[in-house]
Motif scaffolding. Structure first.
Motif, PDB file in Angstrom:
ATOM      1  N   GLY A  15      16.048  62.457-111.699  1.00  0.00           N
ATOM      2  CA  GLY A  15      17.182  62.823-112.533  1.00  0.00           C
ATOM      3  C   GLY A  15      16.884  63.996-113.452  1.00  0.00           C
ATOM      4  N   TRP A  41      17.116  64.151-116.486  1.00  0.00           N
ATOM      5  CA  TRP A  41      16.455  63.732-117.724  1.00  0.00           C
ATOM      6  C   TRP A  41      14.978  64.109-117.740  1.00  0.00           C
ATOM      7  N   ARG A  51      13.520  66.699-117.049  1.00  0.00           N
ATOM      8  CA  ARG A  51      13.249  68.024-117.610  1.00  0.00           C
ATOM      9  C   ARG A  51      13.026  67.956-119.122  1.00  0.00           C
ATOM     10  N   GLN A  52      13.387  66.841-119.714  1.00  0.00           N
ATOM     11  CA  GLN A  52      13.212  66.675-121.155  1.00  0.00           C
ATOM     12  C   GLN A  52      11.844  66.077-121.508  1.00  0.00           C
ATOM     13  N   LEU A  61      19.739  52.554-121.663  1.00  0.00           N
ATOM     14  CA  LEU A  61      18.691  53.416-121.114  1.00  0.00           C
ATOM     15  C   LEU A  61      17.497  52.589-120.646  1.00  0.00           C
ATOM     16  N   SER A  95      19.985  63.758-127.262  1.00  0.00           N
ATOM     17  CA  SER A  95      20.850  63.405-126.137  1.00  0.00           C
ATOM     18  C   SER A  95      20.293  62.186-125.405  1.00  0.00           C
ATOM     19  N   PRO A  96      21.127  61.501-124.595  1.00  0.00           N
ATOM     20  CA  PRO A  96      20.611  60.385-123.791  1.00  0.00           C
ATOM     21  C   PRO A  96      19.444  60.793-122.901  1.00  0.00           C
ATOM     22  N   ASP A  97      19.482  61.997-122.330  1.00  0.00           N
ATOM     23  CA  ASP A  97      18.364  62.446-121.490  1.00  0.00           C
ATOM     24  C   ASP A  97      17.088  62.586-122.308  1.00  0.00           C
ATOM     25  N   GLU A  98      17.191  63.124-123.517  1.00  0.00           N
ATOM     26  CA  GLU A  98      16.016  63.266-124.367  1.00  0.00           C
ATOM     27  C   GLU A  98      15.455  61.903-124.761  1.00  0.00           C
ATOM     28  N   LEU A 137      15.826  59.028-123.073  1.00  0.00           N
ATOM     29  CA  LEU A 137      15.256  58.395-121.883  1.00  0.00           C
ATOM     30  C   LEU A 137      13.881  58.984-121.579  1.00  0.00           C
ATOM     31  N   ALA A 138      13.737  60.295-121.713  1.00  0.00           N
ATOM     32  CA  ALA A 138      12.441  60.930-121.459  1.00  0.00           C
ATOM     33  C   ALA A 138      11.382  60.408-122.426  1.00  0.00           C
TER      34      ALA A 138
END
Length: 310
Positions: free
Chosen positions: A6, A8, A10-11, A62, A125-128, A130-131
């Motif tokens: 995903g 994510w 990349r974070q 998450l 953010s949610p991606d940050e 989750l990472a």
């Protein structure tokens, strides 16, 4: 059809997971503007409760996307305002100090760390988020695996990298990270390989082969020019997992006994970390590559295993 990692991922911080520590004279860090750093906690009690009320549901969602497929390890996210640590691991294993007894339940608890909540409150953010949750879990699982390696790796009747060794600074058995004589530096980037080319004498290779003991299901073949780590699969077959040339000696000549033991231990920890990577996924997709090897579409993992003098 190939499933990709995903966005994510990349974070993920290339420098991996580093628990925030207090700095002397640190500025106020709490959003309310009242609380400076206290050791490794950034939020005051009121802001901590506010973070949970605003973002607890998202963090629970998450956490539900993360899977660790090991029947002997339970991952528990403590998603409430009373939690000292956001993460704890419960695992079932043989006790290295009483290997003839039945397996027991152990608990591996993370240190107090409210960084994920602080990030959520700061608008991550949610991606940050989750990472950061994944890097925390990944590092915790690898630390647990390295702790177990240290307990089971015995040479000449002793544990050269005893994870219960007293930390001379903090005066805590095993140190604050539970790794004793070991430090781990795990980063999400490709690193330079260690220089190799060392040789063991025939006598040292023979002694290491006969005197070293490992966890059941793991075997190490020691040769003059390299060593190989084998792991027994569910089908009972031993398969090679790690093959490493001996490190280049710091001084001209053959490799020392201490350097050889350190190299084997490093290979065992890398193999344990690779097992973690095999079992850890987000949305059912594996994320991390084997340690210190080509990522091939996965997130690279550079693991540096550092020993104290022994």
């Amino acid at each position: 059809m190939m499933t990709t990692i995903g966005a994510w991922a990349r974070q993920l911080d290339p420098d991996g997971y580093f628990k925030p520590l207090a700095r002397e004279g640190a500025a106020v860090s709490c959003p309310c503007g009242r609380k400076p750093h206290t050791w490794d906690l950034q939020l005051c009690g009121d802001c901590l409760c506010r973070a949970w009320s605003l973002h607890g549901e998202l963090l629970a969602e998450l956490a539900g996307r993360i899977t660790y497929n090991d029947p002997d390890v339970d991952v528990c996210w403590s998603l409430d305002e009373a939690a000292v640590s956001p993460l704890s691991l419960t695992f079932r294993a043989l006790d290295a100090y009483a290997p003839d007894e039945a397996p027991r339940d152990f608990r591996w608890v993370g240190l107090p760390d409210d960084e994920i909540l602080a990030l959520a409150l700061a608008g991550a953010s949610p991606d940050e988020l989750l990472a950061r949750m994944m890097s925390l879990l990944h590092f915790s699982l690898v630390s647990l695996a390295a702790h177990e390696v240290g307990e089971w790796f015995i040479v000449r009747g002793e544990r050269p990298f005893d994870p219960h060794k007293l930390d001379q600074v903090a005066l805590i058995e095993g140190g604050e990270d539970g790794l004793g004589a070991l430090s781990l530096d795990m980063r999400y980037q490709e690193g330079a390989p260690l220089p190799v080319g060392g040789l063991l004498t025939r006598e040292l290779a023979a002694e290491l082969s006969t005197s070293a003991r490992f966890r059941s299901g793991t075997e190490v073949v020691v040769k003059m020019g390299c060593f190989e780590v084998y792991r027994r699969g569910e089908d009972g077959v031993l398969r090679i997992q790690v093959r490493r040339e001996w490190p280049r000696p710091q001084r001209p000549g053959r490799l020392t006994w201490e350097a050889a033991i350190g190299a084997v231990h490093r290979g065992l920890v890398e193999d344990a970390a690779d097992r973690v990577a095999e079992r850890l996924s987000v949305d059912g997709v594996r994320v991390f590559a084997p340690c210190n090897r080509s990522p091939r579409g996965l997130v690279p993992v550079h693991l540096d295993v550092m020993h104290e003098e022994f």
